[in-house]
Design a protein around this motif. Structure first.
Motif, short mmCIF file in Angstrom:
data_model
loop_
_atom_site.label_atom_id
_atom_site.label_comp_id
_atom_site.label_asym_id
_atom_site.label_seq_id
_atom_site.Cartn_x
_atom_site.Cartn_y
_atom_site.Cartn_z
N VAL A 123 28.26 54.72 12.69
CA VAL A 123 29.33 54.24 11.81
C VAL A 123 29.58 55.29 10.73
O VAL A 123 28.69 56.04 10.36
CB VAL A 123 28.97 52.88 11.14
CG1 VAL A 123 28.86 51.79 12.19
CG2 VAL A 123 27.68 52.97 10.36
N ALA A 124 30.80 55.34 10.25
CA ALA A 124 31.16 56.30 9.21
C ALA A 124 30.51 55.90 7.90
O ALA A 124 30.42 54.71 7.56
CB ALA A 124 32.67 56.34 9.04
N ALA A 125 30.03 56.88 7.14
CA ALA A 125 29.43 56.61 5.83
C ALA A 125 30.53 56.24 4.85
O ALA A 125 31.60 56.80 4.85
CB ALA A 125 28.68 57.85 5.35
N SER A 126 30.24 55.29 3.99
CA SER A 126 31.27 54.88 3.03
C SER A 126 31.07 55.52 1.69
O SER A 126 30.08 56.04 1.33
CB SER A 126 31.28 53.37 2.88
OG SER A 126 29.99 52.86 2.67
#
Length: 68
Positions: free
Chosen positions: A65-68
């Protein structure tokens, strides 16, 4: 448990369509009575809890998942 449901019945050609307003479930028949009976059966199936034919299997997944 019994539940009262508001139903609309209309004629479309030679068929009668019975439709529950909430939930949105519909059925049809060659007469008003048959359409309502078919709708009753459809609603009973709609409210019937699901029964698995095969036991559920649990799995673990790892996803990126993309880092926020």
């Amino acid at each position: 448990m019994k539940r009262e449901i508001v139903v609309s019945v209309r004629q479309e050609g030679a068929w009668f369509v019975a439709q529950a307003l909430d939930p949105d479930v519909a059925s049809q028949g060659e007469s008003v009575n048959v359409a309502l009976a078919n709708l009753r059966e459809a609603l009973e199936l709609y409210y019937e809890p699901p029964v698995p034919t095969v036991p559920s299997q649990l799995h673990r997944l790892e996803v990126e998942v993309a880092a926020s």
